[in-house]
Design a protein around this motif. Structure first.
Motif, PDB file in Angstrom:
ATOM      1  N   ILE A 180       0.848  -1.190   0.000  1.00 56.03           N
ATOM      2  CA  ILE A 180       0.000   0.000   0.000  1.00 56.03           C
ATOM      3  C   ILE A 180       0.888   1.246   0.000  1.00 56.03           C
ATOM      4  CG2 ILE A 180      -1.770   1.279   1.282  1.00 56.03           C
ATOM      5  CD1 ILE A 180      -2.708  -1.359   2.459  1.00 56.03           C
ATOM      6  N   PRO A 181       0.692   2.167  -0.946  1.00 51.31           N
ATOM      7  CA  PRO A 181       1.609   3.320  -1.061  1.00 51.31           C
ATOM      8  C   PRO A 181       1.484   4.331   0.079  1.00 51.31           C
ATOM      9  CG  PRO A 181      -0.182   3.484  -2.653  1.00 51.31           C
ATOM     10  CD  PRO A 181      -0.298   2.131  -2.024  1.00 51.31           C
ATOM     11  N   SER A 182       0.269   4.613   0.524  1.00 51.30           N
ATOM     12  CA  SER A 182       0.078   5.674   1.523  1.00 51.30           C
ATOM     13  C   SER A 182       0.284   5.159   2.944  1.00 51.30           C
ATOM     14  CB  SER A 182      -1.332   6.265   1.400  1.00 51.30           C
ATOM     15  OG  SER A 182      -2.308   5.308   1.753  1.00 51.30           O
ATOM     16  N   VAL A 183       0.863   6.041   3.770  1.00 50.28           N
ATOM     17  CA  VAL A 183       1.075   5.692   5.176  1.00 50.28           C
ATOM     18  C   VAL A 183      -0.262   5.575   5.896  1.00 50.28           C
ATOM     19  CG1 VAL A 183       2.118   6.449   7.349  1.00 50.28           C
ATOM     20  CG2 VAL A 183       3.316   6.843   5.195  1.00 50.28           C
ATOM     21  N   GLY A 184      -1.196   6.455   5.549  1.00 51.41           N
ATOM     22  CA  GLY A 184      -2.525   6.419   6.168  1.00 51.41           C
ATOM     23  C   GLY A 184      -3.248   5.120   5.875  1.00 51.41           C
ATOM     24  N   GLY A 185      -3.081   4.645   4.644  1.00 46.37           N
ATOM     25  CA  GLY A 185      -3.714   3.380   4.269  1.00 46.37           C
ATOM     26  C   GLY A 185      -3.142   2.216   5.035  1.00 46.37           C
ATOM     27  N   LYS A 186      -1.818   2.234   5.197  1.00 44.55           N
ATOM     28  CA  LYS A 186      -1.170   1.172   5.970  1.00 44.55           C
ATOM     29  C   LYS A 186      -1.642   1.182   7.414  1.00 44.55           C
ATOM     30  CE  LYS A 186       3.103   1.092   3.217  1.00 44.55           C
ATOM     31  NZ  LYS A 186       4.563   1.328   3.217  1.00 44.55           N
ATOM     32  N   PHE A 187      -1.723   2.385   8.002  1.00 49.00           N
ATOM     33  CA  PHE A 187      -2.143   2.499   9.397  1.00 49.00           C
ATOM     34  C   PHE A 187      -3.590   2.026   9.562  1.00 49.00           C
ATOM     35  CE2 PHE A 187      -4.173   4.913  12.810  1.00 49.00           C
ATOM     36  CZ  PHE A 187      -3.371   4.547  13.885  1.00 49.00           C
ATOM     37  N   LYS A 188      -4.454   2.372   8.617  1.00 47.54           N
ATOM     38  CA  LYS A 188      -5.860   1.985   8.701  1.00 47.54           C
ATOM     39  C   LYS A 188      -6.011   0.471   8.663  1.00 47.54           C
ATOM     40  CE  LYS A 188     -10.370   2.782   6.557  1.00 47.54           C
ATOM     41  NZ  LYS A 188     -11.108   3.455   5.442  1.00 47.54           N
ATOM     42  N   VAL A 189      -5.242  -0.179   7.792  1.00 44.78           N
ATOM     43  CA  VAL A 189      -5.319  -1.640   7.684  1.00 44.78           C
ATOM     44  C   VAL A 189      -4.779  -2.292   8.952  1.00 44.78           C
ATOM     45  CG1 VAL A 189      -4.456  -3.652   6.444  1.00 44.78           C
ATOM     46  CG2 VAL A 189      -5.205  -1.646   5.167  1.00 44.78           C
ATOM     47  N   PHE A 190      -3.647  -1.806   9.424  1.00 44.04           N
ATOM     48  CA  PHE A 190      -3.059  -2.387  10.636  1.00 44.04           C
ATOM     49  C   PHE A 190      -3.956  -2.184  11.855  1.00 44.04           C
ATOM     50  CE2 PHE A 190       1.409  -2.565   8.844  1.00 44.04           C
ATOM     51  CZ  PHE A 190       1.554  -3.927   9.065  1.00 44.04           C
ATOM     52  N   SER A 191      -4.689  -1.054  11.886  1.00 40.98           N
ATOM     53  CA  SER A 191      -5.554  -0.777  13.032  1.00 40.98           C
ATOM     54  C   SER A 191      -6.692  -1.785  13.132  1.00 40.98           C
ATOM     55  CB  SER A 191      -6.119   0.645  12.938  1.00 40.98           C
ATOM     56  OG  SER A 191      -6.981   0.774  11.813  1.00 40.98           O
ATOM     57  N   THR A 192      -7.103  -2.354  12.001  1.00 44.17           N
ATOM     58  CA  THR A 192      -8.160  -3.365  12.050  1.00 44.17           C
ATOM     59  C   THR A 192      -7.658  -4.676  12.645  1.00 44.17           C
ATOM     60  OG1 THR A 192      -7.684  -4.198   9.809  1.00 44.17           O
ATOM     61  CG2 THR A 192      -9.243  -2.370   9.990  1.00 44.17           C
ATOM     62  N   CYS A 193      -6.351  -4.872  12.603  1.00 43.44           N
ATOM     63  CA  CYS A 193      -5.752  -6.095  13.158  1.00 43.44           C
ATOM     64  C   CYS A 193      -5.271  -5.905  14.597  1.00 43.44           C
ATOM     65  CB  CYS A 193      -4.564  -6.545  12.304  1.00 43.44           C
ATOM     66  SG  CYS A 193      -4.958  -6.873  10.593  1.00 43.44           S
ATOM     67  N   GLY A 194      -5.180  -4.639  15.036  1.00 39.82           N
ATOM     68  CA  GLY A 194      -4.625  -4.336  16.348  1.00 39.82           C
ATOM     69  C   GLY A 194      -5.276  -5.080  17.508  1.00 39.82           C
ATOM     70  N   PRO A 195      -6.618  -5.019  17.639  1.00 38.91           N
ATOM     71  CA  PRO A 195      -7.256  -5.719  18.760  1.00 38.91           C
ATOM     72  C   PRO A 195      -6.993  -7.225  18.763  1.00 38.91           C
ATOM     73  CG  PRO A 195      -8.772  -4.143  17.802  1.00 38.91           C
ATOM     74  CD  PRO A 195      -7.584  -4.200  16.894  1.00 38.91           C
ATOM     75  N   HIS A 196      -7.068  -7.834  17.579  1.00 34.74           N
ATOM     76  CA  HIS A 196      -6.836  -9.279  17.515  1.00 34.74           C
ATOM     77  C   HIS A 196      -5.400  -9.621  17.886  1.00 34.74           C
ATOM     78  CE1 HIS A 196      -5.801 -13.079  15.325  1.00 34.74           C
ATOM     79  NE2 HIS A 196      -6.862 -13.479  16.017  1.00 34.74           N
ATOM     80  N   LEU A 197      -4.456  -8.829  17.391  1.00 36.36           N
ATOM     81  CA  LEU A 197      -3.054  -9.073  17.735  1.00 36.36           C
ATOM     82  C   LEU A 197      -2.823  -8.916  19.233  1.00 36.36           C
ATOM     83  CD1 LEU A 197      -1.028  -7.379  14.854  1.00 36.36           C
ATOM     84  CD2 LEU A 197      -0.973  -9.788  15.510  1.00 36.36           C
ATOM     85  N   GLY A 198      -3.495  -7.932  19.833  1.00 41.45           N
ATOM     86  CA  GLY A 198      -3.373  -7.736  21.277  1.00 41.45           C
ATOM     87  C   GLY A 198      -3.856  -8.939  22.056  1.00 41.45           C
ATOM     88  N   VAL A 199      -5.002  -9.494  21.642  1.00 47.03           N
ATOM     89  CA  VAL A 199      -5.558 -10.674  22.301  1.00 47.03           C
ATOM     90  C   VAL A 199      -4.647 -11.883  22.101  1.00 47.03           C
ATOM     91  CG1 VAL A 199      -7.486 -12.322  22.278  1.00 47.03           C
ATOM     92  CG2 VAL A 199      -7.943  -9.874  22.183  1.00 47.03           C
ATOM     93  N   VAL A 200      -4.096 -12.029  20.889  1.00 45.77           N
ATOM     94  CA  VAL A 200      -3.204 -13.151  20.584  1.00 45.77           C
ATOM     95  C   VAL A 200      -1.952 -13.101  21.461  1.00 45.77           C
ATOM     96  CG1 VAL A 200      -1.635 -14.084  18.838  1.00 45.77           C
ATOM     97  CG2 VAL A 200      -3.993 -13.560  18.234  1.00 45.77           C
ATOM     98  N   PHE A 201      -1.336 -11.922  21.533  1.00 49.56           N
ATOM     99  CA  PHE A 201      -0.120 -11.785  22.344  1.00 49.56           C
ATOM    100  C   PHE A 201      -0.416 -12.015  23.823  1.00 49.56           C
ATOM    101  CE2 PHE A 201       1.671  -9.187  18.728  1.00 49.56           C
ATOM    102  CZ  PHE A 201       2.712 -10.069  18.461  1.00 49.56           C
ATOM    103  N   LEU A 202      -1.565 -11.548  24.280  1.00 49.64           N
ATOM    104  CA  LEU A 202      -1.926 -11.735  25.683  1.00 49.64           C
ATOM    105  C   LEU A 202      -2.165 -13.207  25.987  1.00 49.64           C
ATOM    106  CD1 LEU A 202      -2.577 -10.313  28.380  1.00 49.64           C
ATOM    107  CD2 LEU A 202      -4.953 -10.155  27.610  1.00 49.64           C
ATOM    108  N   PHE A 203      -2.892 -13.894  25.113  1.00 55.15           N
ATOM    109  CA  PHE A 203      -3.242 -15.301  25.333  1.00 55.15           C
ATOM    110  C   PHE A 203      -2.001 -16.190  25.304  1.00 55.15           C
ATOM    111  CE2 PHE A 203      -4.547 -19.493  23.697  1.00 55.15           C
ATOM    112  CZ  PHE A 203      -5.511 -19.838  24.635  1.00 55.15           C
ATOM    113  N   TYR A 204      -1.225 -16.094  24.229  1.00 56.07           N
ATOM    114  CA  TYR A 204      -0.057 -16.965  24.087  1.00 56.07           C
ATOM    115  C   TYR A 204       1.110 -16.499  24.955  1.00 56.07           C
ATOM    116  CZ  TYR A 204      -2.434 -19.197  20.194  1.00 56.07           C
ATOM    117  OH  TYR A 204      -3.337 -19.884  19.432  1.00 56.07           O
TER     118      TYR A 204
END
Length: 311
Positions: free
Chosen positions: A228-252
């Motif tokens: 993805i060329p834009s920084v904003g686009g990258k941040f928006k996509v990563f933000s959708t994964c943030g909660p799940h990644l947080g739960v994954v790191f906490l669980f494991y």
């Protein structure tokens, strides 16, 4: 030591986290608070997902099952501990102990699979957005949940049934606040090689497969995001994964931390204290992780709160 057949064992003694009588009220208040926060937070997530049509998507479908699982895990362990503290007793019946073992195995494995299914959902949403609705259809979502639950129940039944033939020694004290499988096995006088081999094999299998799926999904996600060329686009996509990644790191992270702790520490009491980190803390924190970092969830919770207030 004197051996007893399982038919002669009336139950076990849960030593808990501390044998100091003066510290028991503090433990009672602490764990009651944690339990109430866990139930309230996950129940709000469930109600928000059910009541808001905008959240009737695969991601929140899996999240609602995760919240229900968290409620069940906490209910399987904490209320018995609180009841024992209140009644000033440390006993648990043989049947209740087996039910705890089976429940923790089932719910722990099911949560493991749910996290992998949620990672796959994020992979499809980010890497194949145009085909997302076609791929993540209701039939596939129900199939993923159903198969995960059946595998988890089968794993729990296998472990629990293999405890039944064991004979136990006269020492029936479990240095834990719930019937943790490995601690129960240590009390057996009969051969537990089959139990231990099966336990480590199934733990590796049920751990490696979902974790591999999560790692593979996020490898593909990162690869797509970097294009993805834009920084904003990258941040928006990563933000959708943030909660799940947080739960994954906490669980494991907590589970791995407890494993390392139990391997390094000789004190069973310290191991039991460390176990709080994986059997209670992730279940309590998951609703905060998803609600604080998710605009849709925060909006649904606000609507739910207003509706309950006005009604």
């Amino acid at each position: 030591m004197e051996a007893r057949n399982q038919t002669d064992v009336w139950g076990f003694i849960l030593l808990g986290l501390s044998d100091d009588p003066d510290f028991q009220p503090v433990l009672f208040c602490l764990f009651l608070s944690m339990y109430l926060v866990t139930i309230t937070g996950n129940l709000l997530i469930l109600l928000a997902v059910v009541s808001d049509p905008h959240l009737h998507t695969p991601m929140y479908f899996f999240l609602s099952h995760l919240s229900f699982t968290d409620i069940c895990i906490s209910t399987c362990t904490i209320p018995k501990m609180l009841a024992n503290i209140r009644a000033q007793t440390q006993s648990i019946t043989y049947l209740s102990c087996l039910l705890q073992i089976g429940s923790v195995f089932t719910l722990g494995a099911f949560e493991n699979f749910l996290l992998a299914a949620m990672a796959y959902d994020r992979y499809v949403a980010i890497c194949h957005p145009l085909r997302y609705t076609a791929i993540m259809n209701p039939r596939l979502c129900c199939l993923l949940v159903g198969v995960s639950l059946l595998l988890s129940i089968g794993d729990a039944l296998l472990h629990t049934l293999l405890v039944l033939p064991l004979s136990f020694c006269s020492d029936l004290e479990i240095p834990h606040f719930f019937c943790e499988f490995s601690q129960v096995i240590k009390l057996a006088c009969s051969d537990t090689l089959t139990n231990n081999v099966l336990f480590y094999f199934m733990t590796c299998l049920f751990g490696v497969v979902p974790v591999s799926g999560i790692i593979l999904s996020y490898t593909q996600i990162i690869s797509s995001v970097l294009k993805i060329p834009s920084v904003g686009g990258k941040f928006k996509v990563f933000s959708t994964c943030g909660p799940h990644l947080g739960v994954v790191f906490l669980f494991y992270g907590t589970a791995f931390g407890v494993y390392i702790t139990s391997a390094l520490l000789e004190s069973s009491t310290k191991t039991a204290v460390a176990s709080v980190m994986y059997i209670i803390v992730p279940q309590m924190m998951n609703p905060f992780i998803y609600s604080l970092r998710n605009k849709d969830m925060k909006g649904a919770l606000r609507k739910l709160t207003r509706r309950r207030t006005f009604s």
